[in-house]
Design a protein around this motif. Structure first.
Motif, PDB file in Angstrom:
ATOM      1  N   LYS A  12      45.743  51.998  33.244  1.00 17.78           N
ATOM      2  CA  LYS A  12      44.839  51.184  33.992  1.00 17.78           C
ATOM      3  C   LYS A  12      45.146  51.258  35.574  1.00 17.78           C
ATOM      4  CE  LYS A  12      42.005  49.419  30.717  1.00 17.78           C
ATOM      5  NZ  LYS A  12      40.625  49.999  30.738  1.00 17.78           N
ATOM      6  N   ASN A  13      43.996  51.005  36.250  1.00 19.20           N
ATOM      7  CA  ASN A  13      44.358  50.824  37.690  1.00 19.20           C
ATOM      8  C   ASN A  13      44.995  49.704  38.175  1.00 19.20           C
ATOM      9  OD1 ASN A  13      43.544  49.924  40.652  1.00 19.20           O
ATOM     10  ND2 ASN A  13      42.307  51.398  40.425  1.00 19.20           N
ATOM     11  N   HIS A  15      45.320  47.652  40.132  1.00 22.08           N
ATOM     12  CA  HIS A  15      44.503  46.215  40.481  1.00 22.08           C
ATOM     13  C   HIS A  15      44.073  45.608  39.156  1.00 22.08           C
ATOM     14  CE1 HIS A  15      43.782  48.785  44.270  1.00 22.08           C
ATOM     15  NE2 HIS A  15      44.063  47.578  44.853  1.00 22.08           N
ATOM     16  N   VAL A  16      44.149  46.079  38.072  1.00 16.99           N
ATOM     17  CA  VAL A  16      43.760  45.257  37.082  1.00 16.99           C
ATOM     18  C   VAL A  16      45.066  45.565  35.802  1.00 16.99           C
ATOM     19  CG1 VAL A  16      41.205  45.571  37.028  1.00 16.99           C
ATOM     20  CG2 VAL A  16      42.702  47.410  35.871  1.00 16.99           C
ATOM     21  N   CYS A  17      45.915  46.202  36.055  1.00 19.30           N
ATOM     22  CA  CYS A  17      47.078  46.458  34.900  1.00 19.30           C
ATOM     23  C   CYS A  17      47.784  45.220  34.696  1.00 19.30           C
ATOM     24  CB  CYS A  17      47.877  47.650  35.065  1.00 19.30           C
ATOM     25  SG  CYS A  17      48.813  47.486  36.668  1.00 19.30           S
ATOM     26  N   HIS A  18      47.857  44.339  35.570  1.00 24.52           N
ATOM     27  CA  HIS A  18      48.765  43.269  35.674  1.00 24.52           C
ATOM     28  C   HIS A  18      47.808  41.945  35.314  1.00 24.52           C
ATOM     29  CE1 HIS A  18      52.224  45.552  36.533  1.00 24.52           C
ATOM     30  NE2 HIS A  18      51.911  45.974  37.520  1.00 24.52           N
ATOM     31  N   PHE A 169      38.774  48.269  34.676  1.00 24.45           N
ATOM     32  CA  PHE A 169      38.780  46.962  34.075  1.00 24.45           C
ATOM     33  C   PHE A 169      39.668  46.623  33.023  1.00 24.45           C
ATOM     34  CE2 PHE A 169      36.530  50.020  30.945  1.00 24.45           C
ATOM     35  CZ  PHE A 169      36.979  49.327  29.823  1.00 24.45           C
ATOM     36  N   LYS A 170      39.945  45.596  32.502  1.00 25.48           N
ATOM     37  CA  LYS A 170      40.705  45.092  31.560  1.00 25.48           C
ATOM     38  C   LYS A 170      39.682  43.946  30.706  1.00 25.48           C
ATOM     39  CE  LYS A 170      45.670  43.868  30.970  1.00 25.48           C
ATOM     40  NZ  LYS A 170      46.800  43.409  31.665  1.00 25.48           N
ATOM     41  N   SER A 171      40.075  44.027  29.457  1.00 27.11           N
ATOM     42  CA  SER A 171      39.155  43.253  28.659  1.00 27.11           C
ATOM     43  C   SER A 171      40.129  42.275  27.781  1.00 27.11           C
ATOM     44  CB  SER A 171      38.547  44.071  27.513  1.00 27.11           C
ATOM     45  OG  SER A 171      37.589  44.913  28.330  1.00 27.11           O
TER      46      SER A 171
END
Length: 211
Positions: A12-13, A15-18, A169-171
Motif C-alpha cells: 500500500k501507499n 499514506h494509507v499503509c499505517h 486505499f485500505k479496508s
C-alpha cells in the motif's frame, strides 16, 4: 479492537499503509452480535443502530482522504426466523444481489488531521430495500446477512493516479458489525436492546414498542 487488513497491506501507499481504525461502541456492538444483530430496511431508508463509528489513527495529517462504506453479503443464503427456537434458519438461495452501492462520508475529502481529530460517524447512512431507490441509500435484500466494510482512500494528486488506485486505499471489517437485514425485528430481545440503548427510541420505553 483495532482492525487492519493484515499482511496484505504491505503493497500500500505510505499514506494509507499505517492507517488504523478502532470501532466505537464496541461493547454495544458485541452485545447485539451475541443476540444476532438485525437492521431495519425500509422503502424510504432507515438509519443504522448502533451507528457505525470509528476512531482513526496513522493517517498523514496533511494528506486528503475520502472515507466510504459498502456492504457485502456474508453468504449466498436467504433466511427465515424460527420463533419456536428463537433462531435463524437458511431458507433457500439468496435473491440476486441488489445493486452494490457505496456511501461516501459527507465530509469527504478532508485532511488526515481532521479525520483523526474526532470520532468519524456514518450517521447519515440509510439502508433501504427499494431496488429503485434514487436517494443514494444502500440497497439490501431483507432476510439476508451482510458485513459492513469501511474504506480509507488517499486522494492521490498524481495525474496518473488511477494507475495506483489499488495501492491508495485500505479496508477494514469488524465481524461484530455483521447483521441480518429485516423489515421488522424478528428477535424480541433485539427489539428490547435497541429500545434500551437507542436515545432516539426513548418514546418507546414507556409504552408499547409496537405502536
Amino acid at each position: 479492537g483495532w482492525a487492519g487488513e493484515g499482511p496484505g497491506a504491505s503493497g500500500k501507499n505510505r499514506h494509507v499503509c499505517h492507517a488504523a481504525a478502532q470501532l466505537e461502541m464496541g461493547s454495544l456492538w458485541e452485545e447485539f452480535n451475541r443476540l444476532g444483530t438485525e437492521m431495519i430496511v425500509t422503502k424510504a431508508g432507515r438509519r443504522m443502530f448502533p451507528t457505525f463509528q470509528v476512531k482513526l489513527s496513522g493517517l498523514d495529517p496533511l494528506a486528503d482522504y475520502v472515507l466510504l462504506m459498502d456492504f457485502i453479503p456474508l453468504d449466498d443464503k436467504r433466511y427465515r426466523y424460527a420463533f419456536h427456537s428463537s433462531s435463524w434458519l437458511a431458507a433457500g438461495r439468496a435473491e440476486p444481489a441488489a445493486p452494490g452501492r457505496i456511501h461516501f462520508h459527507p465530509d469527504s475529502p478532508a485532511k488526515g488531521a481532521q479525520w483523526m481529530r474526532q470520532i468519524v460517524s456514518f450517521d447519515k447512512l440509510k439502508l433501504t430495500n427499494n431496488l429503485l431507490d434514487d436517494n443514494g441509500h444502500i440497497i439490501l435484500n431483507s432476510m439476508h446477512r451482510y458485513q459492513p466494510r469501511f474504506h480509507v482512500v488517499f486522494v492521490d494528486p498524481r495525474r496518473d493516479s488511477e494507475r495506483f488506485a489499488h495501492q491508495n486505499f485500505k479496508s477494514f471489517s469488524f465481524p461484530e458489525t455483521q447483521f441480518m437485514a429485516v423489515t421488522a425485528y424478528q428477535n424480541h430481545r433485539i427489539t428490547q436492546l435497541k429500545i434500551a440503548s437507542n436515545p432516539f427510541a426513548k418514546g418507546f420505553r414507556d409504552g408499547d414498542p409496537e405502536t
